[in-house]
Motif scaffolding. Structure first.
Motif, PDB file in Angstrom:
ATOM      1  N   UNK A 219      60.012  34.356   8.738  1.00  0.00           N
ATOM      2  CA  UNK A 219      60.604  33.048   8.461  1.00  0.00           C
ATOM      3  C   UNK A 219      60.068  32.073   9.493  1.00  0.00           C
ATOM      4  N   UNK A 220      59.409  31.026   9.004  1.00  0.00           N
ATOM      5  CA  UNK A 220      58.811  30.046   9.914  1.00  0.00           C
ATOM      6  C   UNK A 220      59.077  28.650   9.374  1.00  0.00           C
ATOM      7  N   UNK A 221      59.633  27.794  10.209  1.00  0.00           N
ATOM      8  CA  UNK A 221      59.855  26.413   9.809  1.00  0.00           C
ATOM      9  C   UNK A 221      58.528  25.653   9.775  1.00  0.00           C
ATOM     10  N   UNK A 222      58.332  24.868   8.738  1.00  0.00           N
ATOM     11  CA  UNK A 222      57.180  23.975   8.671  1.00  0.00           C
ATOM     12  C   UNK A 222      55.862  24.741   8.738  1.00  0.00           C
ATOM     13  N   UNK A 223      55.777  25.834   7.993  1.00  0.00           N
ATOM     14  CA  UNK A 223      54.606  26.700   8.045  1.00  0.00           C
ATOM     15  C   UNK A 223      53.391  26.051   7.388  1.00  0.00           C
ATOM     16  N   UNK A 224      52.166  26.415   7.811  1.00  0.00           N
ATOM     17  CA  UNK A 224      50.948  25.911   7.162  1.00  0.00           C
ATOM     18  C   UNK A 224      50.812  26.480   5.757  1.00  0.00           C
ATOM     19  N   UNK A 225      50.115  25.740   4.874  1.00  0.00           N
ATOM     20  CA  UNK A 225      49.982  26.156   3.480  1.00  0.00           C
ATOM     21  C   UNK A 225      48.529  26.020   3.021  1.00  0.00           C
ATOM     22  N   UNK A 226      48.184  26.785   1.983  1.00  0.00           N
ATOM     23  CA  UNK A 226      46.883  26.730   1.327  1.00  0.00           C
ATOM     24  C   UNK A 226      47.119  26.475  -0.154  1.00  0.00           C
ATOM     25  N   UNK A 227      46.523  25.421  -0.696  1.00  0.00           N
ATOM     26  CA  UNK A 227      46.761  25.025  -2.076  1.00  0.00           C
ATOM     27  C   UNK A 227      45.437  24.955  -2.834  1.00  0.00           C
ATOM     28  N   UNK A 228      45.373  25.643  -3.976  1.00  0.00           N
ATOM     29  CA  UNK A 228      44.224  25.544  -4.871  1.00  0.00           C
ATOM     30  C   UNK A 228      44.592  24.610  -6.019  1.00  0.00           C
ATOM     31  N   UNK A 229      43.881  23.481  -6.124  1.00  0.00           N
ATOM     32  CA  UNK A 229      44.086  22.534  -7.212  1.00  0.00           C
ATOM     33  C   UNK A 229      43.232  22.965  -8.400  1.00  0.00           C
ATOM     34  N   UNK A 230      43.852  23.136  -9.555  1.00  0.00           N
ATOM     35  CA  UNK A 230      43.154  23.621 -10.750  1.00  0.00           C
ATOM     36  C   UNK A 230      43.269  22.566 -11.843  1.00  0.00           C
ATOM     37  N   UNK A 231      42.160  21.856 -12.105  1.00  0.00           N
ATOM     38  CA  UNK A 231      42.146  20.734 -13.047  1.00  0.00           C
ATOM     39  C   UNK A 231      41.750  21.190 -14.443  1.00  0.00           C
ATOM     40  N   UNK A 232      42.504  20.736 -15.430  1.00  0.00           N
ATOM     41  CA  UNK A 232      42.129  20.871 -16.828  1.00  0.00           C
ATOM     42  C   UNK A 232      41.094  19.792 -17.143  1.00  0.00           C
ATOM     43  N   UNK A 233      39.878  20.192 -17.540  1.00  0.00           N
ATOM     44  CA  UNK A 233      38.851  19.208 -17.899  1.00  0.00           C
ATOM     45  C   UNK A 233      38.474  19.342 -19.370  1.00  0.00           C
ATOM     46  N   UNK A 234      39.437  19.750 -20.187  1.00  0.00           N
ATOM     47  CA  UNK A 234      39.194  19.837 -21.619  1.00  0.00           C
ATOM     48  C   UNK A 234      39.099  18.435 -22.214  1.00  0.00           C
TER      49      UNK A 234
ATOM     50  N   UNK B 112      39.416  23.058  -4.717  1.00  0.00           N
ATOM     51  CA  UNK B 112      39.429  22.375  -6.008  1.00  0.00           C
ATOM     52  C   UNK B 112      38.666  23.213  -7.030  1.00  0.00           C
ATOM     53  N   UNK B 113      39.319  23.481  -8.166  1.00  0.00           N
ATOM     54  CA  UNK B 113      38.707  24.166  -9.300  1.00  0.00           C
ATOM     55  C   UNK B 113      38.885  23.305 -10.540  1.00  0.00           C
ATOM     56  N   UNK B 114      38.064  23.547 -11.554  1.00  0.00           N
ATOM     57  CA  UNK B 114      38.271  22.918 -12.848  1.00  0.00           C
ATOM     58  C   UNK B 114      38.075  23.975 -13.932  1.00  0.00           C
ATOM     59  N   UNK B 115      38.622  23.710 -15.107  1.00  0.00           N
ATOM     60  CA  UNK B 115      38.480  24.659 -16.209  1.00  0.00           C
ATOM     61  C   UNK B 115      38.479  23.942 -17.542  1.00  0.00           C
ATOM     62  N   UNK B 116      37.680  24.482 -18.471  1.00  0.00           N
ATOM     63  CA  UNK B 116      37.824  24.194 -19.888  1.00  0.00           C
ATOM     64  C   UNK B 116      37.852  25.559 -20.564  1.00  0.00           C
ATOM     65  N   UNK B 117      36.713  26.052 -21.048  1.00  0.00           N
ATOM     66  CA  UNK B 117      36.688  27.436 -21.541  1.00  0.00           C
ATOM     67  C   UNK B 117      36.232  28.397 -20.443  1.00  0.00           C
ATOM     68  N   UNK B 118      35.904  27.874 -19.276  1.00  0.00           N
ATOM     69  CA  UNK B 118      35.532  28.687 -18.129  1.00  0.00           C
ATOM     70  C   UNK B 118      36.042  28.042 -16.860  1.00  0.00           C
TER      71      UNK B 118
END
Length: 331
Positions: free
Chosen positions: A83-98, A133-139
């Motif tokens: 349990x850690x207050x204000x812990x660091x984070x890692x976020x992967x943004x996944x964009x729909x580019x359809x 940062x990632x993006x996806x349509x059919x791949x």
């Protein structure tokens, strides 16, 4: 054929070498401050849990003795707790580019929603947070590996352009697997996949239920920001509640998010995106991370995480697969 296509995409991503662990190995001087870790073991299952009181406020100060982990109704001993207050984070943004994201200003709205989330991260100063940062349509495409550089992330956002069909569930499964594997044995990290989409899936090979099993099985919470026109989502101040038939797939996407310990937000105004971004980052920073030894044998194992206080509710993933903490099979 479907399995081969997915494995080829995953192999391509691995070849990109996008994890920060790889970058740190090549440049030891660039290593971030040491983060708390659990002992590395394929038999150790980690569960990230968010505890709130009846008013929705984070509950702080809980200990290992306050939590109960049930696997198929049987209590499992918690062998490690963090349990850690204000812990660091890692976020992967996944964009729909359809192609459907070309309608109105959806893709730009998605970029702005991502910028709200990035502004809530600590990417400068102490430089403890990271984003990819990632993006996806059919791949699935990797546009930017995990980094603390805001400029690099902004350049990746500028390359997000809509075209093609949509494979939301396949992309979520592949991204969650990559995020889980990208940080090596540092299981105490706060990490998540944030999907930015209009909620329409046209070509996924995996079912929503299978993706929920994969993502929750590797303890990567999935947050979904469904970008909508204000006409489809009127009068909602918080961007969370569904208004009418705002999106046909929002129910399945919400179920996917909940199975992984995440949440779904409907975003049709900047205020929605701002609120959603703060909630996502706040939840990740205030997670409790529990660990227990996996039950021998493969197969899906349902989990129920509780707190021994009636006024506290917990959101966490709903199971794990195959007795492994760091990966789950994709089929």
């Amino acid at each position: 054929m479907a399995v081969c296509r997915q494995l080829a995409v995953i192999a391509t991503l691995v070849a990109f070498g996008w994890s920060t662990g790889m970058a740190a190995t090549q440049n030891p001087a660039a290593q971030p401050p040491q983060r708390p870790t659990f002992r590395a073991s394929v038999d150790l299952v980690t569960v990230a849990a968010v505890a709130r009181d009846r008013k929705g406020r984070f509950v702080r100060g809980l200990t290992k003795e306050d939590f109960t982990v049930l696997e198929a109704g049987r209590q499992r001993p918690i062998v490690e707790f963090h349990a850690e207050e204000n812990a660091p984070v890692d976020v992967a943004l996944l964009f729909d580019v359809s192609g459907s994201m070309r309608v109105a200003s959806k893709i730009e709205d998605a970029r702005q929603a991502a910028r709200h989330l990035l502004s809530a991260l600590r990417l400068e100063g102490d430089r403890t947070d990271e984003a990819a940062v990632f993006s996806f349509d059919i791949g699935l495409q990797s546009l930017q590996s995990f980094t603390t550089d805001p400029g690099a992330i902004e350049q990746a956002l500028s390359r997000v352009r809509p075209y093609g069909q949509t494979s939301i569930y396949d992309a979520v499964a592949e991204t969650a697997s990559q995020v889980a594997e990208s940080k090596g044995g540092r299981l105490a990290q706060r990490r998540a996949v944030v999907v930015l989409t209009d909620g329409v899936d046209t070509s996924s090979l995996l079912s929503p239920q299978r993706v929920a099993e994969i993502a929750s099985g590797i303890d990567v919470p999935v947050y979904v920001l469904v970008v909508l026109s204000p006409l489809d989502h009127p009068g909602e101040p918080d961007g969370v509640k569904t208004q009418g038939n705002a999106t046909e797939d929002s129910g399945e996407l919400r179920q996917l998010a909940h199975h992984t310990g995440g949440e779904l937000f409907l975003v049709s105004a900047p205020a929605h995106a701002s609120i959603a971004a703060r909630q996502i980052v706040d939840e990740l920073r205030h997670q409790y991370v529990l660990a227990f030894d996996a039950t021998p044998g493969g197969g899906w194992k349902p989990l129920d995480v509780k707190v021994r206080r009636r006024d506290v509710t917990v959101r966490a993933r709903t199971g794990y697969s195959g007795g492994r903490s760091s990966s789950a099979p994709v089929s």
